[in-house]
Motif scaffolding. Structure first.
Motif, short mmCIF file in Angstrom:
data_model
loop_
_atom_site.label_atom_id
_atom_site.label_comp_id
_atom_site.label_asym_id
_atom_site.label_seq_id
_atom_site.Cartn_x
_atom_site.Cartn_y
_atom_site.Cartn_z
N MET A 1 -4.25 40.52 4.24
CA MET A 1 -3.18 40.78 3.30
C MET A 1 -3.72 41.18 1.94
SD MET A 1 0.04 40.86 2.90
CE MET A 1 1.19 40.87 1.60
N GLU A 2 -4.77 40.46 1.50
CA GLU A 2 -5.34 40.77 0.20
C GLU A 2 -5.97 42.16 0.18
OE1 GLU A 2 -8.87 39.24 -2.68
OE2 GLU A 2 -7.77 37.70 -1.60
N LEU A 3 -6.58 42.56 1.27
CA LEU A 3 -7.20 43.87 1.36
C LEU A 3 -6.15 44.97 1.22
CD1 LEU A 3 -9.80 45.42 1.80
CD2 LEU A 3 -9.39 45.30 4.25
N ASN A 4 -5.02 44.77 1.83
CA ASN A 4 -3.93 45.73 1.72
C ASN A 4 -3.44 45.83 0.27
OD1 ASN A 4 -2.05 47.58 2.51
ND2 ASN A 4 -0.59 46.08 3.28
N LYS A 5 -3.34 44.71 -0.38
CA LYS A 5 -2.92 44.67 -1.80
C LYS A 5 -3.93 45.40 -2.68
CE LYS A 5 -1.62 41.53 -5.47
NZ LYS A 5 -1.55 40.15 -5.93
N ILE A 6 -5.21 45.20 -2.42
CA ILE A 6 -6.27 45.87 -3.21
C ILE A 6 -6.20 47.38 -3.01
CG2 ILE A 6 -8.77 46.14 -3.43
CD1 ILE A 6 -7.68 43.60 -4.70
N GLU A 7 -5.95 47.82 -1.77
CA GLU A 7 -5.84 49.26 -1.52
C GLU A 7 -4.64 49.86 -2.25
OE1 GLU A 7 -5.82 49.46 2.73
OE2 GLU A 7 -8.01 49.44 2.86
N ILE A 8 -3.52 49.12 -2.27
CA ILE A 8 -2.34 49.59 -3.00
C ILE A 8 -2.64 49.65 -4.50
CG2 ILE A 8 0.03 48.98 -3.65
CD1 ILE A 8 0.34 47.82 -0.80
N LEU A 9 -3.32 48.63 -5.01
CA LEU A 9 -3.69 48.62 -6.44
C LEU A 9 -4.65 49.77 -6.77
CD1 LEU A 9 -4.14 44.83 -7.30
CD2 LEU A 9 -2.34 46.38 -8.06
N LEU A 10 -5.57 50.06 -5.86
CA LEU A 10 -6.49 51.18 -6.08
C LEU A 10 -5.72 52.49 -6.17
CD1 LEU A 10 -9.72 50.69 -3.95
CD2 LEU A 10 -9.56 51.18 -6.38
N GLU A 11 -4.77 52.66 -5.28
CA GLU A 11 -3.97 53.89 -5.30
C GLU A 11 -3.20 54.00 -6.62
OE1 GLU A 11 -3.05 57.45 -3.97
OE2 GLU A 11 -4.27 56.08 -2.80
N LYS A 12 -2.59 52.88 -7.03
CA LYS A 12 -1.87 52.88 -8.32
C LYS A 12 -2.84 53.15 -9.49
CE LYS A 12 1.19 49.80 -9.37
NZ LYS A 12 1.88 48.50 -9.56
N TYR A 13 -4.07 52.60 -9.39
CA TYR A 13 -5.07 52.78 -10.45
C TYR A 13 -5.42 54.26 -10.61
CZ TYR A 13 -9.42 52.39 -13.06
OH TYR A 13 -10.39 52.53 -14.00
N PHE A 14 -5.61 54.95 -9.49
CA PHE A 14 -5.98 56.36 -9.56
C PHE A 14 -4.79 57.24 -9.96
CE2 PHE A 14 -9.50 55.02 -6.64
CZ PHE A 14 -10.50 55.20 -7.58
N GLN A 15 -3.58 56.73 -9.81
CA GLN A 15 -2.39 57.46 -10.28
C GLN A 15 -2.12 57.14 -11.75
OE1 GLN A 15 -0.70 59.73 -8.56
NE2 GLN A 15 -2.10 59.44 -6.85
#
Length: 157
Positions: A1-15
């Motif tokens: 679950m945490e890995l999925n959250k980190i990937e979503i945060l990474l996507e938001k970070y690059f946006q």
């Protein structure tokens, strides 16, 4: 679950849509030893942001030492300093005059004539041109006079 959250945060970070808290969460995740294999490539980027906090300036910069003068030395130093400033000002003025000398001389040459007859003809041409322009100006004044007289006649009645 945490890995999925980190990937979503990474996507938001690059946006460019993350908050400070979310960026801190990403920084904490990438500074921990248990980073997912496919996210290892982002570790140096987030690790870079934490490096400046840890680095300290170790090199000392020496202070500029101001020379101490005796009374006579101080006066001599000030005298030499004023002489040097005067020389710099004079060099600046000299340089300015040197580079602008040609333009000053070109402005002074207004067209002189060696032959008096040629000079007389050119002067007559210039005066005739001036006379024509003055006559045009005088004609305009006549129109203004006529307008003024007409206005006075109309508004008096």
């Amino acid at each position: 679950m945490e890995l999925n959250k980190i990937e979503i945060l990474l996507e938001k970070y690059f946006q460019g849509e993350t908050s400070i808290a979310e960026e801190n969460e990403l920084r904490n995740y990438f500074s921990s030893p248990d980073v997912a294999q496919h996210l290892e490539q982002y570790k140096p980027m987030f690790g870079y942001f934490s490096l400046p906090k840890e680095q300290m300036l170790k090199q000392e910069t020496p202070l500029l030492s101001i020379p101490k003068f005796r009374d006579g030395d101080k006066k001599r130093y000030i005298a030499w300093l004023s002489i040097a400033a005067s020389v710099v000002v004079l060099l600046g003025i000299g340089t300015y005059m040197f580079y602008n000398y040609d333009t000053v001389n070109k402005k002074e040459d207004l067209g002189t004539y060696d032959d008096p007859e040629v000079a007389l003809r050119e002067t007559q041409k210039a005066l005739a041109l001036l006379s024509n322009h003055v006559n045009v100006g005088i004609e305009s004044v006549y129109y203004i006079n006529e307008y003024q007289e007409s206005k006075e006649l109309i508004f008096k009645q």
